[in-house]
Design an enzyme around this catalytic site. Structure first.
Site, mmCIF file in Angstrom:
data_model
loop_
_atom_site.group_PDB
_atom_site.id
_atom_site.type_symbol
_atom_site.label_atom_id
_atom_site.label_comp_id
_atom_site.label_asym_id
_atom_site.label_seq_id
_atom_site.Cartn_x
_atom_site.Cartn_y
_atom_site.Cartn_z
ATOM 1 N N LYS A 1 0.806 -1.220 0.000
ATOM 2 C CA LYS A 1 0.000 0.000 0.000
ATOM 3 C C LYS A 1 0.844 1.277 0.000
ATOM 4 C CE LYS A 1 -4.357 -1.517 0.399
ATOM 5 N NZ LYS A 1 -5.513 -1.041 -0.378
ATOM 6 N N SER B 1 0.959 -9.878 -0.247
ATOM 7 C CA SER B 1 0.703 -8.438 -0.231
ATOM 8 C C SER B 1 0.946 -7.753 1.102
ATOM 9 C CB SER B 1 -0.746 -8.169 -0.667
ATOM 10 O OG SER B 1 -1.650 -8.804 0.221
#
Length: 416
Positions: free
Chosen positions: A55, A309
């Site tokens: 992110k 992720s």
């Protein structure tokens, strides 16, 4: 009005910007998954970012592109935790004040990291049950204060930054992968990667992976536009998004990217395998791309990349993760047993009903009274899933009244 589409050129520009700020995350070969699939499986380790998630890429790209006037007004963001850490890192590095709204299901570990990364440049506000509630609060803040919203996924700069994962994979691998699996929440990572790969690696099969109980992108593709899911399970907090983004949906739809979903229990099984065998601490969303490999038709010898992720998992959640994994594997089951209120009743249950490898993992009387029998909730952990049918057969012949608690029942939600 048609949503504007991200371009591969924008992803390349973001990659050039981030190259001066963040070193590429490692691409590690997975011996475990290569052996299990017969393919050459590589893990893109976004869990090793400074904020332990991809992110950061999108948040930094967007904030870096703000004008001086916009920077002076500050930024606001909503997040389930990982995007918040990215905004906090970028705000601290670029000198931009940020107010960050987190839903209540954000693990404590993520909340603390947001505050630590942002320092005096960030103000953390906890509100709402899921991401979408926090997003509404952030939007209201921006409307009143004039601060710039930094979307977690639905902005072209955010998508461009997140799409740089694909650029790094191509450079590090040195060849075109046959298959890439990508976790999906709001769709920023998938939309960004799909856009770049459509232009530079069109022969690669790209599969987006959603949680079964929060598949907002699949719902958007089915409806032809983003729609609100009626219910969203908060367990996979990094991907618990009620509504996919307009821009992310447009990018995924334009590239014809394949979508699938995985069960929460299967994610838990994979999280434990990653921890125990690979030494990787993955959060639930971070394990989705590797979880799905067991369900896909993968050509032996092909080159596969799975994006890990994020690794911001609260250690206090592992007890729940183990429980969910055992239930998913069919090794843990719950029963209501009506025991006679007399000496030796429990001993007979142990001797006559339980198998040699079965253990009582949970036992609690549901209601104590002066009646001749008393119901107890009993959790049994089996040595192997195949032991269930013999156990049920012994229960059928037992004089005790025994009722299995079905995983779909309301009672099970309190214990499973």
């Amino acid at each position: 009005m048609t949503a504007p589409l991200l371009t591969a050129a924008a992803v390349d520009e973001a990659a050039a910007l981030l190259a001066g700020v963040l070193p590429p995350t490692p691409l590690h070969r997975s011996e475990r998954l290569s052996a299990a699939t017969g393919a050459d499986v590589w893990l893109k380790r976004e869990d090793l970012q400074p904020v332990r998630s991809y992110k950061l890429r999108g948040a930094f790209t967007l904030i870096a592109h703000l004008s001086e006037e916009q920077r002076a007004k500050g930024v606001v963001a909503a997040s389930a935790g990982n995007h918040a850490q990215g905004v906090a890192f970028a705000g601290q590095r670029l000198g931009v004040k940020a107010r960050i709204y987190l839903p209540r299901n954000t693990p404590r570990q993520k909340r603390d990291r947001v505050a630590a990364l942002g320092g005096d440049m960030v103000n953390v506000i906890v509100t709402g049950e899921v991401y979408d509630d926090a997003a509404r609060a952030a939007a209201a803040d921006a409307a009143e204060s004039g601060a710039v919203v930094v979307p977690a996924f639905d902005a072209l700069d955010t998508m461009a930054g997140q799409g740089t994962v694909a650029v790094e994979i191509a450079r590090q691998l040195g060849r075109t992968p046959d298959l890439v699996t990508v976790p999906v929440g709001g769709g920023g990572l998938l939309g960004g990667m799909a856009t770049w790969m459509a232009a530079h690696s069109s022969s690669t099969r790209l599969v987006g992976v959603e949680p079964e109980d929060a598949a907002s992108m699949a719902a958007a593709l089915a409806a032809g536009a983003p729609v609100d899911l009626e219910t969203v399970s908060p367990f996979v907090d990094g991907a618990a998004v009620r509504r996919a983004g307009d821009l992310t949906h447009a990018a995924v739809a334009a590239t014809g990217t394949e979508l699938t979903s995985v069960a929460e229990g299967a994610i838990c099984v994979e999280m434990l395998a990653m921890y125990q065998t690979d030494g990787i601490i993955a959060e639930p969303a971070g394990a989705m791309a590797t979880t799905v490999l067991a369900d896909l038709d993968i050509t032996p010898g092909s080159t596969v990349v799975a994006v890990v992720s994020g690794g911001n998992n609260d250690v206090s959640r592992y007890a729940e993760i183990v429980e969910r994994a055992l239930i998913h594997e069919g090794r843990k089951h719950y029963f209501l047993v009506d025991f006679p209120q007399e000496p030796g009743a429990l001993r007979r249950f142990l001797d006559e009903v339980l198998g040699p490898d079965d253990d009582i993992a949970y036992f609690e009387y549901v209601k104590r009274s002066n009646r001749e029998t008393g119901p107890a909730l009993v959790g049994l952990e089996l040595g192997h899933p195949r032991d269930l049918l013999p156990l049920l057969a012994r229960m059928e012949t037992s004089p005790l009244t025994i009722e299995r608690v079905d995983p779909g029942s309301p009672l099970f939600r309190f214990i499973g």
